[in-house]
Design an enzyme around this catalytic site. Sequence first.
Site, mmCIF file in Angstrom:
data_model
loop_
_atom_site.group_PDB
_atom_site.id
_atom_site.type_symbol
_atom_site.label_atom_id
_atom_site.label_comp_id
_atom_site.label_asym_id
_atom_site.label_seq_id
_atom_site.Cartn_x
_atom_site.Cartn_y
_atom_site.Cartn_z
ATOM 1 N N HIS A 1 18.773 -36.858 2.650
ATOM 2 C CA HIS A 1 17.805 -37.186 3.708
ATOM 3 C C HIS A 1 16.371 -36.909 3.264
ATOM 4 C CE1 HIS A 1 21.023 -38.027 6.503
ATOM 5 N NE2 HIS A 1 21.599 -36.909 6.109
ATOM 6 N N ARG B 1 6.326 -0.620 -4.168
ATOM 7 C CA ARG B 1 5.930 -1.225 -2.893
ATOM 8 C C ARG B 1 5.035 -2.448 -3.091
ATOM 9 N NH1 ARG B 1 6.437 2.508 1.476
ATOM 10 N NH2 ARG B 1 4.594 1.746 2.528
ATOM 11 N N LYS C 1 6.971 -4.394 -1.414
ATOM 12 C CA LYS C 1 8.348 -4.055 -1.036
ATOM 13 C C LYS C 1 8.469 -3.887 0.469
ATOM 14 C CE LYS C 1 12.608 -2.788 -1.988
ATOM 15 N NZ LYS C 1 13.487 -3.917 -2.325
ATOM 16 N N TRP D 1 -2.639 -2.973 -1.559
ATOM 17 C CA TRP D 1 -2.219 -4.379 -1.582
ATOM 18 C C TRP D 1 -3.248 -5.103 -0.724
ATOM 19 C CZ3 TRP D 1 -0.403 -8.208 1.815
ATOM 20 C CH2 TRP D 1 0.292 -9.268 1.219
ATOM 21 N N LYS E 1 15.348 -15.390 -4.823
ATOM 22 C CA LYS E 1 15.331 -14.442 -5.951
ATOM 23 C C LYS E 1 14.638 -15.077 -7.144
ATOM 24 C CE LYS E 1 15.832 -11.421 -4.421
ATOM 25 N NZ LYS E 1 16.106 -11.238 -3.047
ATOM 26 N N GLU F 1 19.005 -17.545 -0.579
ATOM 27 C CA GLU F 1 18.739 -16.247 -1.201
ATOM 28 C C GLU F 1 18.665 -16.387 -2.730
ATOM 29 O OE1 GLU F 1 17.608 -13.562 -0.279
ATOM 30 O OE2 GLU F 1 18.178 -12.097 -1.785
ATOM 31 N N CYS G 1 0.834 -1.195 0.000
ATOM 32 C CA CYS G 1 0.000 0.000 0.000
ATOM 33 C C CYS G 1 0.878 1.258 0.000
ATOM 34 C CB CYS G 1 -0.939 0.073 1.188
ATOM 35 S SG CYS G 1 -2.099 -1.266 1.281
ATOM 36 N N ASN H 1 -3.231 2.851 5.039
ATOM 37 C CA ASN H 1 -2.270 1.739 5.016
ATOM 38 C C ASN H 1 -2.349 1.062 6.371
ATOM 39 O OD1 ASN H 1 -1.333 2.689 2.629
ATOM 40 N ND2 ASN H 1 0.692 3.270 3.368
ATOM 41 N N GLY H 2 -2.257 -0.262 6.394
ATOM 42 C CA GLY H 2 -2.278 -0.970 7.678
ATOM 43 C C GLY H 2 -3.510 -1.842 7.790
ATOM 44 N N GLU I 1 10.804 -15.507 -6.552
ATOM 45 C CA GLU I 1 10.098 -14.228 -6.481
ATOM 46 C C GLU I 1 9.778 -13.653 -7.853
ATOM 47 O OE1 GLU I 1 11.296 -11.259 -3.038
ATOM 48 O OE2 GLU I 1 13.043 -12.085 -4.027
HETATM 49 C C1 F6R Z 1 12.926 -10.294 -1.110
HETATM 50 C C2 F6R Z 1 12.441 -9.218 -0.289
HETATM 51 C C3 F6R Z 1 11.688 -9.572 0.953
HETATM 52 C C4 F6R Z 1 12.155 -8.666 2.098
HETATM 53 C C5 F6R Z 1 11.300 -8.892 3.340
HETATM 54 C C6 F6R Z 1 11.782 -8.054 4.512
HETATM 55 O O1 F6R Z 1 13.528 -9.832 -2.262
HETATM 56 O O2 F6R Z 1 12.644 -8.078 -0.585
HETATM 57 O O3 F6R Z 1 11.842 -10.905 1.289
HETATM 58 O O4 F6R Z 1 13.495 -8.947 2.360
HETATM 59 O O5 F6R Z 1 9.972 -8.572 3.066
HETATM 60 O O6 F6R Z 1 11.754 -6.699 4.220
HETATM 61 P P1 F6R Z 1 12.657 -5.678 4.990
HETATM 62 O O7 F6R Z 1 14.078 -6.023 4.718
HETATM 63 O O8 F6R Z 1 12.275 -4.340 4.461
HETATM 64 O O9 F6R Z 1 12.331 -5.834 6.453
#
Ligand code: F6R
Length: 615
Positions: free
Chosen positions: A511, A27, A610, A77, A492, A488, A2, A103-104, A495
């Site tokens: 296992h 975001r 985001k 969102w 990536k 990670e 949002c 937002n929230g 995602e």
């Molecule tokens: C992955 C990504 C998310 C954030 C997660 C935490 O690419 O961006 O997994 O890492 O939502 O967000 P922050 O770091 O802002 O607390």
Amino acid sequence: MCGIVGYIGSKSAVDILLNGLTSLEYRGYDSAGIAVCIDNQVELYKAEGKLQNLKDIVSAQKTHIEKSSIGIGHIRWATHGAPTTANAHPHSCNCGKVAVVHNGIIENYKELREKLEKQGCTFRSQTDTETVAHLVASKYAVTKDLTEAVRLATKEIEGAYALCIIHQDVKNTIVATRRNAPLLVGIGDNEFYLASDVPAIIEHTKKAMYLDDNEIVTLTPNSLLYIDSDNNKLTPKIEILPWEPVALSKMGYKHFMLKEIHEQPDVVRNVLSGKLRAIDENVRLDEVTLNQDKLKVLNRIQIVACGTSLHAAMIGKYIIEDLCGIPVDVEPASEFIYRRTITDKNTLVIGVSQSGETADTITAVRQAKALGSHILIVTNRPDSTMAREADSLVPVNAGIEVSVAATKSYMAQVISFYLLAIYLAERASKRVETNDLNKLKHELIVLPQKIEEILAHKEGIQACAKKFANAKDFIFIARGINFATALEGALKLKEISYINATGYTAGELKHGPIAMLDESMPVLSILMNGKVYEKILSNSEEAKARNARMIALTNSTDSKLDDLFESIIRIPDIDEMISPALAIVPLQLLAYYIAEFLGKDVDQPRNLAKSVTVE
Ligand code: F6R
């Protein structure tokens, strides 16, 4: 997650709102809307899907809508109710005079809705937000004062909110407030902006004030009333925003993600600058306030984070334990907050967050703070809620990250953990020889050139992406410090390409996961020279024996890898301890090129936000 934009002044509001929302698109959202006020009438324009759908609706009536010099806008969102036009913000009340963006999450919205329905309110959406519109309208009907109506309404609301509200009977006024969701006020000449994040306003003004929880601001073009929830007047704390508008440009790259991957050599230099000044000098972290007394009693470190930040935290654990001998636990913040934790005043609690606004991580560090722990925040946003509430801060200085998938902020977090571990080793433990610490410092200083080498030779990674882009699943294996790199790399890929990708410790493969291997399964082994190289090599042999399609990511020049692996991504040689910071770069590129090859929306993947400001 949002985004809010607001404007009041003498300019036409509509473009400011739409451009502001565009700069918050990163975001993550699934519908959008604006409210303006024309000829004393509040008008709402909303659309589901991409912002372009809203822009198309607005442009069909542009000459009418641009008459308004007041407006609020929102990208949503979905949390309560599907991402439909009816559920998009702004929301209004029965008489249509109020418009609210939020937002929230309003946690007690069901009880409020029942109460308001009994009073005759008719709801048109499934959202929690609509209760706020009805509630404010009902308070205004009694008080005839919008600020007071909002103040009284917030007394009844439980949960998290950033709210901007207009009422057509209160001309040229926006009232805004927040609790556990970010909101800032940009200050211009006889005009004000509201936004949930800096990019929405930075092209208009660098002067701003951040609202704190339960504070309310009432804006007209030439006045600002700033009060707390008990009606006490407050003095605005005006700050100069550090961002440059250029950060929001793709600078010729096809996507922000690709640009941000390429920024990583400079990000490393920025993080090191001022903190690691010379190999024979101690690391400096000026905003870490752990004095010798605190360090003496420190017997445990607990790190909390989510997503990519959690993976950086896992690397942090590995380095701190290795260099300092202090036990470190890492836990997803969303788990930490729902169990009995044993943090106390001798525990250092580290929260890691790119945005500094992730709801679960904020809750986790607040809980730990209440138990007396020292809170250290590693964040890319020194202006965020987490940073402002921290005892110690490590700002990671990656610059604004627009792509939803974190890349350069991860790099900056990982480098910050190296610095923090060396900082602690230099002050709290004499476990590692100075010479060994100096070698690590040297490796950090030469890291940017090695990243540049990878970025200059991307063709091999592109070719590998093309070869494996049609895979349905992907497995990443590693051991030791690079297990986090495997997680990670897999994150990536899933995602942005939506391929089912999983990271395993290579030793765990046999296992259970080995059952999935056949000729259609790519297995990417992260094979860095060092303690576990031979072990991963034999785990890769085991996978190959089950016909998996083997890919190596390695700094080894060993020619026997050619027989075992179908594709090999080679990177410059590097010390095993620092290798996660280098090994992640080709994995980010691999994910990027696969997603791009599949034609996915790289910078704004479906369903993702985001900044995850709800639990
Ligand atoms: C992955 C990504 C998310 C954030 C997660 C935490 O690419 O961006 O997994 O890492 O939502 O967000 P922050 O770091 O802002 O607390």
